[in-house]
Design an enzyme around this catalytic site. Structure first.
Site, mmCIF file in Angstrom:
data_model
loop_
_atom_site.group_PDB
_atom_site.id
_atom_site.type_symbol
_atom_site.label_atom_id
_atom_site.label_comp_id
_atom_site.label_asym_id
_atom_site.label_seq_id
_atom_site.Cartn_x
_atom_site.Cartn_y
_atom_site.Cartn_z
ATOM 1 N N HIS A 1 -19.306 9.046 -0.274
ATOM 2 C CA HIS A 1 -19.562 7.663 0.145
ATOM 3 C C HIS A 1 -21.073 7.398 0.071
ATOM 4 C CE1 HIS A 1 -18.919 3.905 2.242
ATOM 5 N NE2 HIS A 1 -19.964 4.202 2.982
ATOM 6 N N ARG B 1 0.836 -1.205 0.000
ATOM 7 C CA ARG B 1 0.000 0.000 0.000
ATOM 8 C C ARG B 1 0.872 1.258 0.000
ATOM 9 N NH1 ARG B 1 -4.935 -0.559 0.477
ATOM 10 N NH2 ARG B 1 -4.756 -2.532 1.587
HETATM 11 C C1 GRF Z 1 -20.457 6.364 -5.812
HETATM 12 O O1 GRF Z 1 -21.638 5.875 -5.226
HETATM 13 C C2 GRF Z 1 -19.442 6.665 -4.751
HETATM 14 O O2 GRF Z 1 -19.981 7.151 -3.571
HETATM 15 C C3 GRF Z 1 -18.855 5.315 -4.526
HETATM 16 O O3 GRF Z 1 -18.700 4.809 -5.824
HETATM 17 C C4 GRF Z 1 -19.744 5.293 -6.633
HETATM 18 C C5 GRF Z 1 -19.150 5.840 -7.904
HETATM 19 O O4 GRF Z 1 -20.053 5.680 -8.965
HETATM 20 N N1 GRF Z 1 -17.673 5.366 -3.711
HETATM 21 P P1 GRF Z 1 -19.604 5.861 -10.487
HETATM 22 O O5 GRF Z 1 -18.517 4.872 -10.772
HETATM 23 O O6 GRF Z 1 -19.125 7.272 -10.645
HETATM 24 O O7 GRF Z 1 -20.857 5.610 -11.287
#
Ligand code: GRF
Length: 191
Positions: A100, A56
């Protein structure tokens, strides 16, 4: 912008006119195509390993050095699938932002939508926050709820959440990069 997935939130950020200098992906994904189509610099720091041998810290250093080469000020994660190490926060202190798909602190982690559905909650939502060393923690900049509807699947519920993220995240990031971060963090009204 950091992304790993379909890049629809990323597209909303671009469409909102945010000054995106570079899009960095950790794997081949639609988000990379979004960068190319928008004519935005694309950095592919592909993970060569998902197992125990994954370093990481080495991976994070590679990401940081690619981002620094673009002279950026703020890092926005939009569905980035690799947890980054401390070097990221040290390089951009208080300037790494995440969205998130849950109402934090509930349902942290990669399966937030599935976990909310399985828990049987009547509402969930999304949270925009400053990233810290703890995954899905850090000062909350904005939260917005969406209902869980009868018959929802992970996909239908996630899409309802993402439709909010596509509006909320660009708005919050816009305020942050225009210097309103103190007001955003304290919740004081914007001028
Ligand atoms: C979103 O729901 C974000 O919160 C999560 O991943 C998703 C991204 O969606 N961490 P996309 O790939 O932009 O459609």
């Amino acid at each position: 912008m950091l992304a790993s997935g379909t890049g629809t939130v990323l597209e909303a950020l671009i469409e909102a006119g945010l000054p995106v200098s570079v899009i960095l992906v950790d794997r081949p994904c639609r988000a990379g195509l979004v960068a190319k189509e928008a004519g935005i610099a694309l950095e592919e720091v592909t993970r060569d390993c998902y197992g125990r041998d994954f370093s990481r810290s080495r991976y994070t250093e590679a990401v940081v050095s690619r981002l620094q080469a673009h002279g950026i000020g703020t890092v926005a994660m939009a569905g980035f699938g690799t947890v980054l190490g401390d070097a990221m926060l040290a390089a951009f202190p208080g300037r790494v932002v995440n969205t998130h798909p849950s109402l934090l602190p509930s349902f942290k982690g990669w399966h937030a939508v599935k976990d909310a559905l399985e828990a049987g909650v009547q509402e969930t939502g999304c949270t925009v926050h400053i990233a810290t060393a703890q995954v899905d923690e850090g000062p909350i900049l904005a939260r917005e709820s969406v209902p869980v509807l009868p018959g929802d699947t992970v996909e239908s519920l996630h899409e309802r959440i993402k439709s909010v993220e596509r509006r909320l995240y660009p708005a919050v990031l816009g305020r942050l990069i225009s210097g309103g971060e103190a007001a955003v963090l304290t919740g004081r009204p914007q001028p």
